[in-house]
Enzyme design. Structure first.
Site, PDB file in Angstrom:
ATOM      1  N   TYR A  26       0.889  -1.323   0.149  1.00  0.00           N
ATOM      2  CA  TYR A  26       0.033  -0.056   0.011  1.00  0.00           C
ATOM      3  C   TYR A  26       0.841   1.352  -0.228  1.00  0.00           C
ATOM      4  CZ  TYR A  26      -4.340  -2.954   1.152  1.00  0.00           C
ATOM      5  OH  TYR A  26      -5.190  -3.696   1.220  1.00  0.00           O
ATOM      6  N   LYS A  83       3.437 -15.376   1.602  1.00  0.00           N
ATOM      7  CA  LYS A  83       3.449 -16.092   0.358  1.00  0.00           C
ATOM      8  C   LYS A  83       4.803 -16.282  -0.067  1.00  0.00           C
ATOM      9  CE  LYS A  83       0.356 -17.060  -2.462  1.00  0.00           C
ATOM     10  NZ  LYS A  83      -0.024 -18.380  -2.836  1.00  0.00           N
ATOM     11  N   ASP A 115      -2.860 -17.661   1.702  1.00  0.00           N
ATOM     12  CA  ASP A 115      -4.067 -18.262   0.894  1.00  0.00           C
ATOM     13  C   ASP A 115      -4.652 -19.526   1.718  1.00  0.00           C
ATOM     14  OD1 ASP A 115      -1.657 -19.338   0.034  1.00  0.00           O
ATOM     15  OD2 ASP A 115      -2.598 -20.101  -1.887  1.00  0.00           O
ATOM     16  N   ASP A 122      -5.272  -7.083   5.796  1.00  0.00           N
ATOM     17  CA  ASP A 122      -6.665  -6.382   5.257  1.00  0.00           C
ATOM     18  C   ASP A 122      -7.547  -7.242   4.778  1.00  0.00           C
ATOM     19  OD1 ASP A 122      -8.221  -4.308   4.553  1.00  0.00           O
ATOM     20  OD2 ASP A 122      -7.154  -3.688   2.851  1.00  0.00           O
ATOM     21  N   ASP A 128     -11.154  -9.063   7.235  1.00  0.00           N
ATOM     22  CA  ASP A 128     -12.117  -8.911   6.986  1.00  0.00           C
ATOM     23  C   ASP A 128     -13.080 -10.193   6.934  1.00  0.00           C
ATOM     24  OD1 ASP A 128     -12.171  -6.053   6.714  1.00  0.00           O
ATOM     25  OD2 ASP A 128     -12.711  -6.048   4.672  1.00  0.00           O
TER      26      ASP A 128
END
Ligand code: NAD
Length: 370
Positions: free
Chosen positions: A142, A193, A226, A250, A254
């Site tokens: 970001y 990852k 993942d 993020d 959620d």
């Protein structure tokens, strides 16, 4: 008795109504002699833009820098949809995070037994769930440079974001996760990852080294992000603390949020580095939800996320563990009693508005103290 300085930034929409319930709890603490809080209030978001033309003033930022903790409501709304980008309401929150160096975002996902049926997962998978997601908040993709869209000149454009982490950024967020785990069930799962990303390889190495060097008493596990997302919906209770980067955090937080039912229930904390002299961290506490323009001003907002954010403040900024536990138990208690704001209402329960829910939580807190 130490006086703790709180800066209240209600912001816009239901931020104003829900922070009012925290103010009442603060008053209660002050009057009952449980603790001593000095509060100051300022504008942020659209409210600050309307008065000052910016999303937060330098004066309010100075107050935030000097406060022991910032309690933040919510910002934004359709009224400010067309204001210039640099002064949009969210810019106030981003400046607070950046200038206070709030690199660690703590998002608990707690499923109150009384609300287990509101989850999209089966009751047995979520009832009693209590996990903490620690998301790195000031680095990663970001913020990494270059970050741009370039014109390739052949009718094509290229969008570029850069995922970048330095050792110190990973060390400090891992440290927060390990320390938190020690106050909980002593387990950390780090997610990245590493199979496809160099930043993931480094993340994995630095978390492993940090663990070995200073936190080997905590149980550490690594998981690809993942797979972590899959495990979060398959069997969420396997986790205690999850630590991950800005982007994965993020998304995963959620996902975890939805395990627990409603947006109106979710608190968060954002912490900075400990001060070298005092050991105190800069801290901002806020509900996960936004300003909810559709219900703002109607007295319908669920104040639980805001009140639970204040409970996190008691726990993490002021070490008031017993009071934080009791406030959280008071929230669970009023839900057990069948009180519901509209967002969590179900058949056979009693619907109440913002203030009645706040009243009930204070009354329950009192009765638990007795
Ligand atoms: P939102 O979280 O404000 O609302 C989403 C839905 O959930 C709405 O139907 C709302 O009524 C409901 N809801 C949210 N919190 C609730 C509560 N405490 N009690 C009862 N119902 C609740 O998200 P949105 O509608 O996407 O965004 C509205 C505005 O808030 C936008 O301007 C957005 O940019 C801003 N926003 C701000 C923050 C923040 O300040 N941290 C976070 C998210 C969105």
């Amino acid at each position: 008795m130490t006086t703790y300085n709180l800066l209240l930034l209600p912001g816009d929409g239901i931020g104003v109504e829900t922070i009012a319930e925290v103010e009442r709890i603060v008053d209660f603490f002050n009057k009952s002699g449980t603790a001593k809080f000095a509060t100051d209030t300022d504008l942020v978001g659209g409210a600050a833009y309307d008065k000052h033309g910016v999303a937060i003033t330098d004066a309010a930022m100075a107050k935030a820098q000097n406060a022991d903790a910032v309690i933040f409501g919510a910002v934004g709304g359709p009224k400010w949809a067309d204001v210039p980008y640099a002064v949009r309401p969210e810019a106030g929150l981003l400046r607070l995070r950046k200038d206070l160096g709030l690199f660690a975002n703590l998002r608990p996902a707690i499923c109150y037994p009384a609300l287990a049926d509101a989850s999209s997962l089966k009751r047995e998978l979520v009832e009693g769930l209590d996990i903490m997601i620690v998301r790195e908040l000031t680095g990663g993709v970001y913020f990494g440079e270059p970050k741009e869209i370039i014109d390739l000149g052949n009718g094509q454009k290229r969008g570029i974001d850069t995922q970048v982490y330095d050792t110190y950024e990973i060390e400090r967020i891992a440290g927060v996760a390990f320390e938190l785990a020690r106050t909980r069930n002593n387990r950390v799962c780090s997610m990245e990852k590493r199979n496809v990303m160099k930043s993931g390889v480094l993340w994995n190495q630095v978390v492993t080294e940090t663990h070995k060097r200073a936190y080997s008493d905590v149980q550490l596990e690594h998981m690809l992000a993942d797979a972590g997302g899959m495990q979060l919906v398959r069997w969420p209770k396997q986790f205690d603390v999850i630590v991950t980067d800005n982007l994965f955090g993020d998304m995963l937080s959620d996902v975890a949020a939805m395990l627990t039912g409603s947006l109106g229930m979710l608190p968060s904390a954002s912490l900075g580095a400990p001060d070298a002299k005092t050991g105190k961290r800069k801290a901002l506490y806020e509900p996960v939800h936004g300003s909810a323009p559709d219900i703002a001003g109607k007295g319908l907002a669920n104040p639980i996320a805001m009140i639970a954010s204040f409970a996190m403040c008691l726990r993490y900024s002021f070490n008031m563990t017993a009071e934080a536990d009791r406030l959280e138990a008071a929230i669970a208690g009023v839900l057990e009693d069948g009180l519901r704001t509209r967002d969590i209402m179900s058949e056979g329960k009693t619907e109440v508005g913002t203030t009645r829910m706040g009243d009930a939580i204070v009354a329950k807190f009192l009765s638990l103290a007795a």
